[in-house]
Design an enzyme around this catalytic site. Structure first.
Site, mmCIF file in Angstrom:
data_model
loop_
_atom_site.group_PDB
_atom_site.id
_atom_site.type_symbol
_atom_site.label_atom_id
_atom_site.label_comp_id
_atom_site.label_asym_id
_atom_site.label_seq_id
_atom_site.Cartn_x
_atom_site.Cartn_y
_atom_site.Cartn_z
ATOM 1 N N HIS A 69 31.348 -23.752 -6.733
ATOM 2 C CA HIS A 69 32.251 -22.640 -7.060
ATOM 3 C C HIS A 69 32.632 -21.810 -5.851
ATOM 4 C CE1 HIS A 69 32.046 -22.990 -11.487
ATOM 5 N NE2 HIS A 69 30.986 -23.704 -11.156
ATOM 6 N N ASP A 85 36.929 -16.628 -0.717
ATOM 7 C CA ASP A 85 36.599 -16.668 -2.141
ATOM 8 C C ASP A 85 36.867 -18.088 -2.608
ATOM 9 O OD1 ASP A 85 35.876 -15.560 -4.563
ATOM 10 O OD2 ASP A 85 37.331 -13.917 -4.454
#
Ligand code: ADQ
Ligand code: G3P
Length: 728
Positions: free
Chosen positions: A167, A374
């Site tokens: 992730h 991110d």
């Protein structure tokens, strides 16, 4: 019969436990993974293994938690305070997190963290195996806290179906290689069948690490690990679009929206929502907001920054520092620019209900995402989904968030430039409603389609496809009953011709071509085979015939050198093919020399009818890059001179078209008239032989690669065993 189950494994369960006033509370976890997959999980009948965020005080309490969670198919892995300190706060969040987010200086390479990481990954493995996992189940491991887990599970059962999703970003290999245990981490991941990331760059960085650190050669986004091909894919994660869309229409949320609008009157709301994390660019955002108020004083009292930070990892030093700095900056901006009627920043440091989050998304005029790195960033997608009614609002999105690659209709900023963020906010504040709607509509269409169910479906479809390919491939492996069928057929034949390639087949590759002499074991196995009068060995190679003569000159094998330019068939006398053109060599040599001069470690091998450019001793990445360039540079010469370009193992070879191993083998077959043919080779030059002999021979590829051969064996080391089996 046991049915197929999906086993999700992540550090955190989608439910976390807290104790308040002596009572255990079961609360939904925050964080992208838990919120994203939590919705999907409830719909399916899966098991989820993970840490419940709580250390039980007594064995009875632990049992009670187990039972309560089991009712939701959740399997807790309990961690001690020490394990949390060293595995979670330590290795995961003081090594992997900063490294993956390009904060090298924040990394603390403590050996005890590594020991704990290994131990806890094993603990997750044991907890998973306790669920009696079989080949029917599909296992989905999530995120960087569990990088060793795929391989730990694979060691238990080679046939398990294992997927892994990361992730967070996967950094450039030059950053990843700073981790002292980088190779162990990569090997841990390679236990999976499918490894997926949010973006193309993450996948490429991972493949580069495999190449440069493990010396594996990626091919078509996959790498070979012993008997398996591990696939590396890009699946940007989506959100539960419907949930956020429905919430935004609900009466409850709309009344909260109204309350917010009344509170802020006509002021524009700039919303920011994150977990407390230095990767989210919270300080840069505050600096830009202050810059906005300074540069455009007319905006004072007309805007408000609504900043929500959810507590996270506050035992880790960098997070504590960050929290203090946020407090300081918010205090400073509110004190310097605020007035009796206006507070520039509304700041909360806590978790919020989904209804409150939804109301904020609906009410906000701007959503400001300034991540310095991110993996994806789900907040921006939640904002878009919450705007499906009015279809307005502006999303300012950092180009360093994975989501930026999917959402071009946003205002994209470089968060390292405070001016860039400032100007983006200014632009967003004055963006006409029509333009907002045009952009938002296109964003909504994308986030709606690539939602969480779509993401899960894509992941599992690919995982199943890979397993099917693996099964089909495994059936071609030369072993067991397949091998028995062939040896039975061989036993019944009386005139056998065995074509054996040399480099990569009879001997392994060496840095120096001359070092690859046949070993005593090879010579013995070949002699044994040839001692059966029904067998005739033919060594078929790209090597100069002088090498073959040196090594096998005193045998009665047929020898073919330089892909068929030279042969001692049928009477042991060496002859080359007459009238073969050589004019092509001058331009090809010129090009190859240019590349040799600018590539340390490369060399040209000149044979009578071919030229080979070797890059085995060149640094991996550079070698590949130059080889591709060289192949492109040579390509235009091929039709003009009737040449063939062979992309071998760390070698590019150019030879005339009319010479190839297939044609050379056929010539012998036609004269020798065998009743059984066996052909084995490892690289692309052997494919010509497999092609020409496809209907008449048993063809075997050495190595688990794409091939025309009917069968394969794993490694060059298995070749001698196979030849011994053919001897019977
Ligand atoms: N105050 C609050 N109260 C309640 N909920 C709150 C909250 N603040 C945030 N949240 C929720 O937490 C989630 C945060 O997800 P993100 O994707 O933004 O980041 P995170 O770093 O946690 O996830 C990691 O995983 C995700 C998913 O893969 C990647 O997008 C990301 O890059 C990676 O770091 C969102 O679903 C949001 O709604
Ligand atoms: O709070 P953490 O440490 O579990 O982090 C949650 C994030 O989603 C990490 O991917």
């Amino acid at each position: 019969m046991q049915t197929k189950r999906t086993i999700i494994i992540s550090n955190r369960l989608p439910i976390r436990i807290e104790k308040q006033d002596g009572k255990l509370l079961f609360i939904p976890s925050e964080g992208g993974l838990a919120t994203g997959l939590g919705s999907y999980y409830k719909k399916g009948g899966s098991i989820w293994v993970g840490w419940p965020g709580y250390i039980p005080e007594t064995p009875e309490e632990e049992q009670l938690i187990r039972e309560e969670l089991a009712r939701h198919n959740l399997i807790p892995v309990f961690l001690s305070a020490q394990e949390l300190e060293d595995y979670y706060e330590g290795f995961s969040n003081e090594i992997l997190w900063p490294i993956c987010h390009y904060r090298l200086s924040y990394a603390v390479f403590d050996k005890s963290y590594w020991a704990a990481y290994q131990q806890v990954n094993q603990k997750f493995c044991d907890a998973t195996l306790a669920q009696h996992i079989t080949e029917k189940d599909e296992i989905w491991v999530h995120d960087y806290q569990l990088m060793l887990l795929p391989q730990l599970l694979r060691q238990q059962n080679n046939y398990l179906t294992i997927g892994y999703f990361q992730h967070i970003p996967f950094p450039a290999d030059e950053i990843f290689r700073c981790i002292p245990w980088r190779n162990e981490l990569l090997k841990g991941l390679l236990g999976a069948d499918l490894i997926a990331f949010h973006t193309y760059h993450d996948a490429q960085h991972f493949l580069n690490s495999c190449l440069n650190l493990l010396h594996l050669s990626p091919k078509n986004n996959s790498v070979r690990c012993r008997d398996r091909r591990v696939h590396v894919e890009v699946f940007p994660m989506g959100i539960d679009f419907e949930k956020f869309e429905q919430l935004s229409k609900s009466a409850d949320v709309l009344s909260r929206v109204q309350a917010l609008q009344e509170q802020y009157q006509n002021r524009k709301i700039i919303l920011s929502i994150d977990r407390l994390d230095y990767s989210k660019g919270i300080l840069e955002r505050l600096a830009a907001y202050e810059n906005l108020l300074q540069t455009y004083p007319e905006l004072r009292n007309r805007v408000v920054l609504y900043m929500l930070v959810v507590p996270s990892r506050d035992n880790v030093a960098q997070y504590k520092l960050l929290r203090d700095e946020i407090d300081r900056m918010v205090g400073h901006i509110n004190a310097v620019y605020g007035s009796d009627e206006w507070i520039p920043i509304t700041y909360f440091y806590n978790s919020l209900s989904i209804e409150d989050l939804s109301a904020l998304y609906v009410a906000a005029d701007i959503c400001l995402v300034t991540s310095l790195r991110d993996g994806m960033n789900l907040v921006c997608k939640e904002y878009i989904a919450s705007k499906s009614q009015q279809q307005d609002g502006v999303l300012i999105l950092s180009e360093f968030a994975g989501a930026a690659k999917e959402l071009p209709e946003t205002i994209q900023i470089n968060p390292y430039s405070i001016d860039d963020i400032t100007e983006a906010i200014h632009l967003a504040l004055y963006m006409p409603r029509r333009e907002q709607q045009q952009r938002m509509k296109s964003n909504i269409t994308l986030v709606k389609k690539f939602n969480i169910s779509h993401w899960v479906k894509l992941f599992f479809n690919r995982l199943h496809e890979i397993k099917r390919e693996q099964k089909a491939h495994a059936s071609r492996k030369l072993q067991g009953s397949t091998l028995k069928k062939i040896t039975d057929k061989l036993a019944q034949s009386k005139r056998r011709l065995l074509f054996l390639d040399y480099d990569g087949t009879l001997v392994g590759f060496q840095k120096e071509a001359n070092a690859a002499r046949p070993t005593a074991a090879v010579l013995q196995v070949l002699a044994d085979l040839q001692s059966d009068t029904a067998n005739q060995i033919t060594i078929i190679s790209g090597r100069p015939h002088t090498d073959l003569r040196k090594w096998f000159g005193n045998t009665d094998y047929f020898l073919i050198g330089e892909h068929g330019a030279w042969s001692n068939f049928p009477d042991g006398q060496w002859r080359d093919k007459p009238d073969m053109p050589t004019a092509w060599k001058t331009p090809v040599r010129r090009i190859m020399s240019k590349f040799t001069d600018r590539t340390p470690g490369a060399n040209i091998e000149e044979k009578n009818y071919s030229l080979a450019w070797h890059y085995r001793k060149v640094h991996t990445g550079l070698g590949l890059m130059r080889a591709q360039e060289l192949a492109d540079a040579l390509r235009y010469l091929l039709p003009q001179y009737g040449l063939q370009l062979l992309l071998g193992d760390k070698v590019i070879e150019v030879k005339i078209n009319v010479l190839n191993k297939g044609k050379a083998a056929l010539e012998i077959v036609e004269q020798y008239k065998p009743d059984f043919i066996f052909a084995m080779g490892d690289d692309s030059t052997d494919e010509d032989m497999f092609f020409e002999l496809q209907d008449s021979a048993v063809t075997v590829k050495v190595g688990n690669k794409q091939t025309l051969a009917q069968y394969y064996i794993e490694n060059q080391e298995d070749v001698l065993t196979l030849l011994q089996q053919l001897r019977g």
